[in-house]
Design an enzyme around this catalytic site. Structure first.
Site, PDB file in Angstrom:
ATOM      1  N   HIS A 154      61.392 118.199 103.783  1.00  0.00           N
ATOM      2  CA  HIS A 154      60.797 118.962 104.887  1.00  0.00           C
ATOM      3  C   HIS A 154      60.011 118.090 105.861  1.00  0.00           C
ATOM      4  O   HIS A 154      59.238 118.605 106.651  1.00  0.00           O
ATOM      5  CB  HIS A 154      59.874 120.053 104.340  1.00  0.00           C
ATOM      6  CG  HIS A 154      60.589 121.195 103.715  1.00  0.00           C
ATOM      7  ND1 HIS A 154      61.122 121.141 102.459  1.00  0.00           N
ATOM      8  CD2 HIS A 154      60.889 122.436 104.181  1.00  0.00           C
ATOM      9  CE1 HIS A 154      61.701 122.293 102.167  1.00  0.00           C
ATOM     10  NE2 HIS A 154      61.587 123.092 103.191  1.00  0.00           N
ATOM     11  N   GLU A 178      71.799 128.838 108.758  1.00  0.00           N
ATOM     12  CA  GLU A 178      71.696 128.071 110.003  1.00  0.00           C
ATOM     13  C   GLU A 178      73.041 127.693 110.586  1.00  0.00           C
ATOM     14  O   GLU A 178      73.238 127.748 111.804  1.00  0.00           O
ATOM     15  CB  GLU A 178      70.871 126.796 109.768  1.00  0.00           C
ATOM     16  CG  GLU A 178      69.392 127.027 109.541  1.00  0.00           C
ATOM     17  CD  GLU A 178      69.044 127.413 108.114  1.00  0.00           C
ATOM     18  OE1 GLU A 178      69.955 127.433 107.259  1.00  0.00           O
ATOM     19  OE2 GLU A 178      67.865 127.695 107.845  1.00  0.00           O
TER      20      GLU A 178
END
Lengths: 454, 338
Positions: free
Chosen positions: A257, A188
């Site tokens: 998450h 990322e």
């Protein structure tokens, strides 16, 4: 002994699916690990394997059946000499019936009555509407903008050949090819930087983060490179880019998450921050985001992807930033929320209405810029305010709104503003604790009772 | 599966005598390098006078790196670097007045005084900053190359970073994608041997930075960064590689900064003698000066005239940077959104 085969849950948020295809028929012998069916979720079509050995005694759910709830028996496996008929019929219906009995059907229609004030209408009265999921709306927005502007491209993990980890980009690779729909390695920080650099170079990237949790790896490029360069260059070099993806808690995916980044990004000058609730807003605001010459953080929600809303049928439908939407007009209290928080807020408004409390419900839709005027006008009318969001409570959007309301509408307040937010804990995994950590409509109802002294 | 051929990496300092280089070229390198040095000396002076604030990283000693690389650039090629950026801007033709006025935080600066020493940009000269986070400019540079490839315009990007940044994780994420997507980017590692105050051998497990792309199939070579002709030759090779669609290329340019990491560097990590030895024996400007004199291309008088001309440009920039007013207060609120 006969064994029931149940409809499996194939993703953290799956509640039902379509039994797309049976690969076995009654009378077939199956072995453990054999693929017996194809099941379509809102995310993907998955192969379903048998766990036990035996003979398919009876198929209870025909192929092509949609809306099969998780844990519904879909077939019965029998051992040699057993008959399926004896066990099949009651087993097929019993759990479903039991589930239905537990939850009494709501007396009023489930969807809240939508009352939009004319001043904030996003499309002309009488516009034709069609029903669409948030997922489809996001996909349409990207496809339309990619058709219109060759500099727009989509980059991210699994956006191409996999068709999107959450199926948002399904079909885009086929239509636009690998030059414009680019699968990245799972890096990322690096690909966010490359996308920002390409925006400096004149392109208009859409970066999909599989979830915003992973964007923390890239947050330096988002904030230091994308958000600040226009200012640092004295206005010479802007960064037209959209960072989008699911944000906030999904279901049972634990602390790393499940986090809502709304307040984090909303703090940064140079960014625009959007967090839609409905499909119409998702479409109109994403198209606007792609056209915006600034970096835009577009926070979606996995739980909302599969939900359907009415979307206007217009050739070119956009919604300007900084315009809240009044979902419901009311006189006793102002409820302000955004994103998935709207689900709890609208639920709460229904519950309050049943008790004779009239709530005005405002969906901020964009968090930078924020439509303070709509919020203040409403608070000046109702004299009470409760904010609702899923993120952590310290330094939240609600905290900020409370300060603004105190500063600009202090004399109108008949009670302190209450912020309903997620709890101040990392997200737990256990189902009961997770439920406790998230904001609920009951908490909103309790807060409203407090500010209305009931 | 056949074993993959390792990318070619080599340490090949080119012996350059200047024999094949024209007088005009040598003179232009001399002029460009001298401009950077005199400009930086002046900046150091203005810093000492309190006219420049904050961080100020001087490029003195490293002039041959940017001048040599720019020698192979064509119109439309892009460059991006870290916070030690004054030399890069002057080498690609940005106005010394605008650079100096940015250092003093004035409205006449390239960023209207809002960027400072570390943050300047020029769309016209394709200079994309000026970045303060070590290593962050590397993926950004690959992104510029991504745009060039997308637009099929045949341009390349020079992404400059130091030996310190060469240990950053995002650099390797970028190497991977740049090689995978064959992006036309030259990764220029300016190895001045110190990451701030940490000597390379104390920070870096394998010192040969030009081999760092080998795992990704990116060819690399080490270049003598005190020899502008060697740098130019390497730049020609690397740009040709990129323009031919062969993907990225790594140049490790071995150089040396004479001054501290920034103006506030006490320089306790290296000896005075070490610095003096480099200045005396390897100075890049002296090298070109010798080539000009020995080749009969210029006399002492000619070079003195150039020195004078450069000094005038730098003095003019310094004057401008003092006279240009501070940005008007409303500038606080502009350029946040386009």
């Amino acid at each position: 002994m006969a064994v029931e085969i149940l409809m499996p849950a194939l993703s953290p948020t799956m509640e039902e699916g379509t039994l797309a295809k049976w690969l076995v028929k009654e009378g077939d012998t199956v072995t453990s690990g054999q693929i017996i069916a194809e099941i379509e979720t809102d995310k993907a079509t998955m192969e379903f394997e048998a766990v036990d050995e035996g003979t398919v005694g009876k198929i209870l759910v025909a192929e092509g059946t949609a809306g099969v709830k998780v844990n519904t028996p879909i077939a019965v496996l029998v051992e040699e000499g057993e008959s399926a008929d004896a066990v099949a019929a009651p087993a097929a219906t019993a759990p479903v019936a039991a589930a239905a009995a537990e939850t009494p059907a709501p007396a009023a229609p489930a969807a809240p009555v939508e009352v939009v004030s004319k001043a904030s209408a996003d499309y002309p009265e009488g516009t034709a509407m069609k029903t669409m999921t948030v997922r489809e709306a996001l996909r349409e927005a990207m496809a339309e903008e990619m058709r219109a502007t060759p500099e727009v491209y989509l980059m991210g993990e699994e956006v191409g050949e996999y068709q999107g980890a959450y199926k948002i980009s399904q079909g885009l690779l086929d239509e636009f090819g690998p030059k414009r729909v680019i699968d990245t390695p799972i890096t990322e920080h690096g690909f966010a930087g490359i996308a920002v650099g390409s925006a400096f170079g004149g392109l208009k990237p859409i970066v999909e983060f599989m979830t915003f949790n992973f964007a923390m790896q890239a947050i330096d490029q988002i904030i230091n490179s994308a958000a600040k360069t226009l200012y640092m260059s004295g206005g010479q070099m802007g960064c037209p880019i959209v960072f989008r993806g699911p944000n906030g808690a999904a279901a049972r995916v634990a602390a790393q998450h499940s986090q809502d980044y709304a307040a984090w990004y909303a703090q940064i000058p140079g960014l625009k921050v959007v967090m839609p609730y409905s499909a119409a807003d998702a479409k109109g605001l994403l198209k606007q985001a792609i056209r915006d010459p600034n970096p835009v953080i577009f926070l979606e929600n996995e739980i909302l992807y599969g939900q359907s809303f009415e979307v206007p049928v217009l050739d070119d439908f956009t919604i300007p930033f900084g315009k809240a939407r009044i979902w419901r007009e009311g006189s006793d209290v102002t409820l302000v929320s955004f994103g998935i928080g709207m689900k709890h807020t609208l639920e709460a408004a229904d519950k309050l209405a049943a008790e004779g409390i009239s709530a005005e419900v405002i969906d901020l839709r964009t968090l930078r810029p924020i439509d303070y005027d709509t919020v203040l006008a409403s608070v000046m009318k109702t004299n009470r305010c409760v904010t609702v969001e899923e993120g952590f409570p310290v330094g939240s959007i609600g905290n900020h709104l409370s300060a603004v309301i105190m500063e600009r509408a202090f004399d109108y307040l008949d009670a302190p503003v209450i912020n309903c937010a997620g709890k101040d804990v990392p997200m737990p995994y256990a189902a009961n604790l997770e439920k406790l950590a998230l904001v609920t409509s009951d908490e909103v109802v309790a807060a409203v009772k407090k500010v209305t002294y009931r | 599966m056949a074993p993959r051929k390792p990318a070619e990496t080599k340490e090949a300092p080119v012996e350059t005598t200047g024999a094949n280089v024209s007088k005009d070229e040598l003179l232009s390198y001399y002029r460009d390098m001298l401009l950077i040095r005199r400009f930086e000396e002046k900046a150091g002076q203005l810093y000492g006078m309190g006219l420049i604030g904050g961080f100020c990283h001087l490029y003195i000693g490293q002039e041959a790196v940017v001048v040599g690389l720019e020698a192979a650039a064509i119109e439309g090629d892009k460059r991006i670097t870290s916070y030690r950026d004054h030399g890069h801007m002057l080498a690609c033709g940005m106005d010394p007045k605008g650079v100096m006025a940015e250092l003093t935080g004035r409205i006449g600066g390239l960023s209207k005084g809002k960027g400072g020493s570390m943050h300047m940009f020029s769309k016209e000269k394709h200079f994309y900053g000026g970045h303060g986070i070590v290593g962050a400019q590397v993926p950004l540079g690959a992104g510029l190359a991504f745009a060039d490839k997308y637009n099929e315009n045949g341009n390349v990007t020079f992404a400059y970073f130091g030996d310190g940044a060469a240990n950053q994780g995002q650099v390797y994420e970028t190497f991977n994608m740049a090689a995978l997507w064959k992006l036309p980017v030259i990764f220029v590692i300016e190895n001045n041997q110190y990451a701030m105050g940490t000597a390379q051998k104390r920070s870096t497990s394998t010192p040969d930075l030009y081999t760092r792309g080998a795992a990704f199939g990116i060819p690399g070579e080490a270049v003598d960064g005190m020899d502008v002709l060697a740098v130019k030759a390497a730049s020609e090779k690397a740009t040709a590689h990129c323009r031919a669609g062969e993907g990225p290329y790594i140049l490790e340019i071995k150089t040396y900064r004479y001054r501290g990491h920034s103006m506030s560097d006490p320089a306790k990590y290296r000896s005075r003698e070490e610095v003096q030895k480099m200045r005396d024996e390897r100075d890049a400007i002296e090298h070109v000066r010798e080539l000009l004199i020995q080749g009969g291309h210029a006399t002492d008088e000619d070079l003195k005239a150039i020195d004078k001309e450069i000094k005038a440009i730098v003095n003019e920039a310094a004057e401008f940077s003092k006279e240009s007013p501070e940005p008007p207060l409303e500038e606080l609120w502009t350029d946040i959104y386009a």
